[in-house]
Design a protein around this motif. Structure first.
Motif, PDB file in Angstrom:
ATOM      1  N   GLU A   1       0.779  -1.276   0.007  1.00  0.00           N
ATOM      2  CA  GLU A   1       0.007  -0.043   0.012  1.00  0.00           C
ATOM      3  C   GLU A   1       1.067   1.323  -0.066  1.00  0.00           C
ATOM      4  N   CYS A   2       0.573   2.083  -0.923  1.00  0.00           N
ATOM      5  CA  CYS A   2       1.435   3.482  -0.964  1.00  0.00           C
ATOM      6  C   CYS A   2       0.698   4.345  -0.068  1.00  0.00           C
ATOM      7  N   THR A   3       1.287   5.352  -0.107  1.00  0.00           N
ATOM      8  CA  THR A   3       0.889   6.801   0.745  1.00  0.00           C
ATOM      9  C   THR A   3      -0.599   7.091   0.445  1.00  0.00           C
ATOM     10  N   PRO A   4      -1.589   7.153   1.437  1.00  0.00           N
ATOM     11  CA  PRO A   4      -3.005   7.411   1.129  1.00  0.00           C
ATOM     12  C   PRO A   4      -3.144   8.857   0.623  1.00  0.00           C
ATOM     13  N   PRO A   5      -3.967   9.321  -0.170  1.00  0.00           N
ATOM     14  CA  PRO A   5      -3.968  10.881  -0.714  1.00  0.00           C
ATOM     15  C   PRO A   5      -4.060  11.874   0.294  1.00  0.00           C
ATOM     16  N   LEU A   6      -4.521  11.622   1.251  1.00  0.00           N
ATOM     17  CA  LEU A   6      -4.850  12.503   2.327  1.00  0.00           C
ATOM     18  C   LEU A   6      -3.346  13.001   3.053  1.00  0.00           C
ATOM     19  N   PHE A   7      -2.429  12.021   2.988  1.00  0.00           N
ATOM     20  CA  PHE A   7      -1.113  12.327   3.499  1.00  0.00           C
ATOM     21  C   PHE A   7      -0.048  12.379   2.393  1.00  0.00           C
ATOM     22  N   VAL A   8      -0.253  12.658   1.220  1.00  0.00           N
ATOM     23  CA  VAL A   8       0.645  12.621   0.106  1.00  0.00           C
ATOM     24  C   VAL A   8       1.445  14.223   0.334  1.00  0.00           C
ATOM     25  N   GLU A   9       0.778  15.218   0.532  1.00  0.00           N
ATOM     26  CA  GLU A   9       1.485  16.647   0.734  1.00  0.00           C
ATOM     27  C   GLU A   9       2.245  16.521   1.785  1.00  0.00           C
ATOM     28  N   GLU A  10       1.864  16.073   2.952  1.00  0.00           N
ATOM     29  CA  GLU A  10       2.661  16.033   4.198  1.00  0.00           C
ATOM     30  C   GLU A  10       4.052  15.033   3.949  1.00  0.00           C
ATOM     31  N   GLU A  11       3.812  13.910   3.288  1.00  0.00           N
ATOM     32  CA  GLU A  11       5.006  13.140   3.004  1.00  0.00           C
ATOM     33  C   GLU A  11       5.800  13.616   2.022  1.00  0.00           C
ATOM     34  N   MET A  12       5.289  14.362   0.894  1.00  0.00           N
ATOM     35  CA  MET A  12       6.405  14.941  -0.053  1.00  0.00           C
ATOM     36  C   MET A  12       7.150  16.225   0.511  1.00  0.00           C
ATOM     37  N   GLU A  13       6.642  16.864   1.474  1.00  0.00           N
ATOM     38  CA  GLU A  13       7.283  17.945   2.080  1.00  0.00           C
ATOM     39  C   GLU A  13       8.295  17.470   2.948  1.00  0.00           C
ATOM     40  N   ARG A  14       8.271  16.067   3.586  1.00  0.00           N
ATOM     41  CA  ARG A  14       9.169  15.468   4.605  1.00  0.00           C
ATOM     42  C   ARG A  14      10.153  14.871   3.541  1.00  0.00           C
ATOM     43  N   LEU A  15       9.708  14.305   2.440  1.00  0.00           N
ATOM     44  CA  LEU A  15      10.748  13.823   1.681  1.00  0.00           C
ATOM     45  C   LEU A  15      11.779  15.091   1.205  1.00  0.00           C
ATOM     46  N   VAL A  16      11.505  16.234   0.868  1.00  0.00           N
ATOM     47  CA  VAL A  16      12.156  17.308   0.239  1.00  0.00           C
ATOM     48  C   VAL A  16      13.119  17.838   1.638  1.00  0.00           C
ATOM     49  N   GLU A  17      12.531  17.781   2.770  1.00  0.00           N
ATOM     50  CA  GLU A  17      13.356  18.108   3.960  1.00  0.00           C
ATOM     51  C   GLU A  17      14.276  17.042   4.441  1.00  0.00           C
ATOM     52  N   MET A  18      13.959  15.799   4.189  1.00  0.00           N
ATOM     53  CA  MET A  18      15.142  14.660   4.594  1.00  0.00           C
ATOM     54  C   MET A  18      15.971  14.708   3.544  1.00  0.00           C
ATOM     55  N   TRP A  19      15.524  14.896   2.260  1.00  0.00           N
ATOM     56  CA  TRP A  19      16.573  15.271   1.258  1.00  0.00           C
ATOM     57  C   TRP A  19      17.959  16.222   1.448  1.00  0.00           C
ATOM     58  N   LYS A  20      17.600  17.214   2.106  1.00  0.00           N
ATOM     59  CA  LYS A  20      18.433  18.206   2.334  1.00  0.00           C
ATOM     60  C   LYS A  20      19.388  17.468   3.509  1.00  0.00           C
ATOM     61  N   GLY A  21      18.890  16.921   4.325  1.00  0.00           N
ATOM     62  CA  GLY A  21      19.697  16.057   5.404  1.00  0.00           C
ATOM     63  C   GLY A  21      20.600  15.121   4.490  1.00  0.00           C
ATOM     64  N   THR A  22      20.482  14.857   3.370  1.00  0.00           N
ATOM     65  CA  THR A  22      21.411  13.765   2.803  1.00  0.00           C
ATOM     66  C   THR A  22      22.685  14.580   2.211  1.00  0.00           C
ATOM     67  N   SER A  23      22.755  15.746   2.287  1.00  0.00           N
ATOM     68  CA  SER A  23      23.833  16.541   1.502  1.00  0.00           C
ATOM     69  C   SER A  23      25.148  16.093   1.532  1.00  0.00           C
ATOM     70  N   GLY A  24      25.275  15.361   2.648  1.00  0.00           N
ATOM     71  CA  GLY A  24      26.918  14.918   2.853  1.00  0.00           C
ATOM     72  C   GLY A  24      27.117  13.603   2.345  1.00  0.00           C
ATOM     73  N   GLN A  25      26.004  12.955   1.896  1.00  0.00           N
ATOM     74  CA  GLN A  25      26.361  11.440   1.446  1.00  0.00           C
ATOM     75  C   GLN A  25      26.616  11.411  -0.322  1.00  0.00           C
ATOM     76  N   HIS A  26      27.182  10.268  -0.500  1.00  0.00           N
ATOM     77  CA  HIS A  26      27.567   9.866  -1.812  1.00  0.00           C
ATOM     78  C   HIS A  26      26.240  10.398  -2.930  1.00  0.00           C
ATOM     79  N   PRO A  27      26.561  10.897  -4.020  1.00  0.00           N
ATOM     80  CA  PRO A  27      25.496  11.155  -4.808  1.00  0.00           C
ATOM     81  C   PRO A  27      24.693   9.833  -5.435  1.00  0.00           C
ATOM     82  N   VAL A  28      25.493   8.716  -5.735  1.00  0.00           N
ATOM     83  CA  VAL A  28      24.746   7.487  -5.976  1.00  0.00           C
ATOM     84  C   VAL A  28      23.723   6.918  -4.755  1.00  0.00           C
TER      85      VAL A  28
END
Length: 496
Positions: free
Chosen positions: A177-204
Motif C-alpha cells: 500500500e502506498c501513501t494515502p491521498p490524505l497524507f501525500v502533501e505531508e509526506e512529500m514535504e518530509r521527502l524534500v526536508e529529508m533530502w536536504k539532510g542527505t547532502s553529505g552522502q555520496h550522490p549514488v
C-alpha cells in the motif's frame, strides 16, 4: 485469491550505508575522475551532444520499463544517435506518432531537470510537480480499477497529487500500500526536508534513497516510476556524474533491488545504481580525436600533434599507460591461474559424458603478437557492455575451449583498454560462442550461436589504473563464475 497486503508507512530518513558499498563507490569515483579528464579536453559541443544522447536513451527505456510501448534495439539506437525526430521514426516504420510524443515528453522532462540543476536549484515540491506535468503532458488517461476490480480509464491530471489510493503489486502477489491521498502533501514535504539532510552522502546513495522513497509515496495517479527514474539524475547532475539509464534488460534486477529497499535494505539498489553509473561513465570515456589548439594551418596542426606525442612519453599519460598495463597484467595473471585448473576439472566432468571430450586453455598479453587475437569477439563484448574498446596494442586475454560431440564452446575473458588514447580505464569482459568442431583437419568451424546477446548481456568489471588487483579480484572472479555457468548451461542445452 489476493496476496498479502503490507500497510503503508511513512518514509524514513537515510541511514548509514555500510559494508562493501564504500569500495564500490570509490571505484565509481576513480572512474569519474578519468571521465572528467577526458571531458575537459573535449569541445563543449561534443560534451553537450553526448549528454543529449544519454538523455534520449533514458527517455526511450523509461517507458519500456513501464510497458507503455515497445521499441526494438535497432530503432532505439537510431533514435539515440539521430534524435527523436518524426523522420527517424517514420523511416524505421515502428513507432506511432503518439508513442513518439510520449518519448519526447520524457526527454523534455530530463532536459528540464538538467537545466534546473545548472541554474543552481535543488529539489522542491514545485519542481517535482513540474517534472510530472512534462512527462505526462501527452498522456490524458490512466488505467485504474473500479469497486468490482474491473479496469477503467480515468483522467490523468498533470502535476496533481493523486485523489485515489494506489498500490504496488509485487511478482509474488504481495500488495504494498502506498501513501494515502490524505497524507501525500505531508509526506512529500518530509521527502524534500529529508533530502536536504542527505547532502553529505555520496550522490549514488542519495539517488537510490530519493528514488525509493518517492516510489514508496507514489504521489501521482500514474507516471510515478518515470518521475522516480528521472529524479535519480538530480543528485548525479549536482555531483557531476553521468546520467544513468535503467534499460529493459535490467527490469528484473531493478525491481528486485526495489523490493529489498521496501524490506529495509537500500544497499542492493545502491549497488545497482553504482553499476549503472560505472557503465555510463565508461561508455563516455573517449579521448579527443582532434588537437585542442584553434590555430589553423599545417604548422599549428604539427605543433599540436607533437605536443600530444611528447605528453604520451612523459607526465600523466605515461603514468596512466604504465600503471594500466601493470594492473591489466596482474588481472591477467589471476585469470590464467583461475582458468588452468578449472579447465582440467571441466574436462573430467564432461569425459564422464563423452570420453573423447577435450578442454584447453590459451592466453596472451601485450606485446605478444597473439594479444591481437579475437578482435571481433572482443569488439562484440565491448559493444554489449556499451564502451569503445582500444585494441590497437592488443588485449590481455584467456581463452577456454571445450570440445564435446562435434561442438566447441569457446569462452574468452579479457582485459581491454577503454576509450581512445591512454584513459587509464580498463574493462574486464567475457565472451562465449558455440561452433561446430569437426574432427577433419583444416575444416572451417561454423559459428552456431553466441552465448551472450542483448537478451542476456553479462555484466563487466571496470577498473582504473589506481586500483588494487587484490581488492577488485573477488568482483572479477564472480563475473567470470556467473558467465561461465551461463555459457556451460547453454552449451549443455545445445548438446542435449
Amino acid at each position: 485469491m489476493d496476496g498479502e497486503r503490507i500497510p503503508w508507512k511513512r518514509i524514513e530518513a537515510l541511514m548509514p550505508v555500510n559494508g562493501e558499498i564504500a569500495t564500490r563507490l570509490a571505484a565509481v569515483d576513480a572512474l569519474q575522475a578519468a571521465w572528467k579528464d577526458v571531458q575537459a579536453q573535449a569541445a563543449p559541443a561534443e560534451v553537450e551532444a553526448s549528454l543529449k544522447r544519454r538523455l534520449r536513451r533514458h527517455a526511450i527505456e523509461t517507458g519500456i520499463i513501464e510497458r507503455l510501448y515497445d521499441v526494438s534495439w535497432g530503432v532505439t539506437e537510431a533514435l539515440v544517435a539521430e534524435g527523436l525526430t518524426t523522420e527517424v521514426a517514420l523511416a524505421e516504420g515502428e513507432i506511432t506518432v503518439s508513442t513518439l510524443d510520449i518519448i519526447r515528453d520524457q526527454f523534455e522532462a530530463l532536459a528540464y531537470l538538467v537545466d534546473w540543476v545548472r541554474d543552481g536549484h535543488d529539489l522542491s515540491i514545485s519542481f517535482i510537480r513540474g517534472l510530472h506535468g512534462i512527462i505526462v503532458q501527452h498522456q490524458h488517461t490512466y488505467e485504474a480499477r473500479d469497486q468490482f476490480g474491473r479496469p477503467v480509464l480515468l483522467p490523468l491530471k498533470a502535476g496533481v497529487w493523486k485523489e485515489l489510493d494506489n498500490q504496488i503489486t509485487r511478482s509474488d502477489g504481495t500488495v504494498l500500500e502506498c501513501t494515502p491521498p490524505l497524507f501525500v502533501e505531508e509526506e512529500m514535504e518530509r521527502l524534500v526536508e529529508m533530502w536536504k539532510g542527505t547532502s553529505g552522502q555520496h550522490p549514488v546513495i542519495r539517488a537510490a534513497w530519493l528514488h525509493h522513497r518517492f516510489i514508496q509515496i507514489h504521489p501521482f495517479a500514474d507516471g510515478n516510476g518515470r518521475v522516480a527514474r528521472a529524479l535519480t539524475l538530480l543528485s548525479l547532475q549536482r555531483g557531476h556524474y553521468a546520467p544513468i539509464t535503467v534499460d529493459r534488460l535490467q527490469r528484473g534486477e531493478y525491481i528486485a533491488a526495489l523490493d529489498e529497499a521496501n524490506a529495509g535494505d537500500l544497499r542492493p539498489l545502491v549497488r545497482f545504481f553504482a553499476r549503472l553509473e560505472e557503465r555510463a561513465l565508461r561508455a563516455e570515456i573517449q579521448a579527443p580525436l582532434s588537437p585542442v589548439p584553434q590555430a589553423s594551418g599545417a604548422l599549428a596542426v604539427a605543433k599540436a600533434y607533437a605536443t600530444r606525442l611528447r605528453a604520451r612519453e612523459v607526465g600523466e599519460l605515461k603514468t596512466k599507460a604504465d600503471r594500466s598495463a601493470r594492473l591489466a597484467g596482474a588481472v591477467h595473471a589471476h585469470l590464467v591461474r583461475y582458468f588452468e585448473p578449472f579447465s582440467i576439472d571441466l574436462g573430467n566432468v564432461f569425459r564422464e559424458f563423452d570420453p573423447r571430450s577435450v578442454t584447453s586453455v590459451d592466453h596472451a598479453a601485450p606485446p605478444d603478437a597473439k594479444s591481437g587475437y579475437w578482435h571481433g569477439q572482443l569488439v562484440h563484448a565491448a559493444n554489449l557492455a556499451d564502451f569503445y574498446t582500444n585494441l590497437a596494442d592488443g588485449s590481455w586475454w584467456v581463452r577456454l575451449h571445450l570440445r564435446v560431440r562435434g561442438s566447441l564452446l569457446r569462452f574468452i575473458a579479457a582485459v581491454q583498454k577503454v576509450g581512445q588514447g591512454e584513459t587509464g580505464v580498463l574493462a574486464v569482459t567475457v565472451y562465449g560462442e558455440v561452433l561446430s568442431a569437426s574432427s577433419t583437419a583444416g575444416e572451417r568451424q561454423e559459428l552456431l550461436f553466441r552465448i551472450f546477446e542483448h537478451a542476456n548481456t553479462p555484466d563487466s568489471a571496470t577498473l582504473v589504473y589506481t586500483d588494487d588487483v587484490e581488492e577488485r579480484w573477488p568482483e572479477i572472479q564472480q563475473l567470470v563464475d556467473d558467465a561461465l555457468a551461463d555459457a556451460i548451461g547453454r552449451f549443455s542445452t545445445h548438446l542435449a
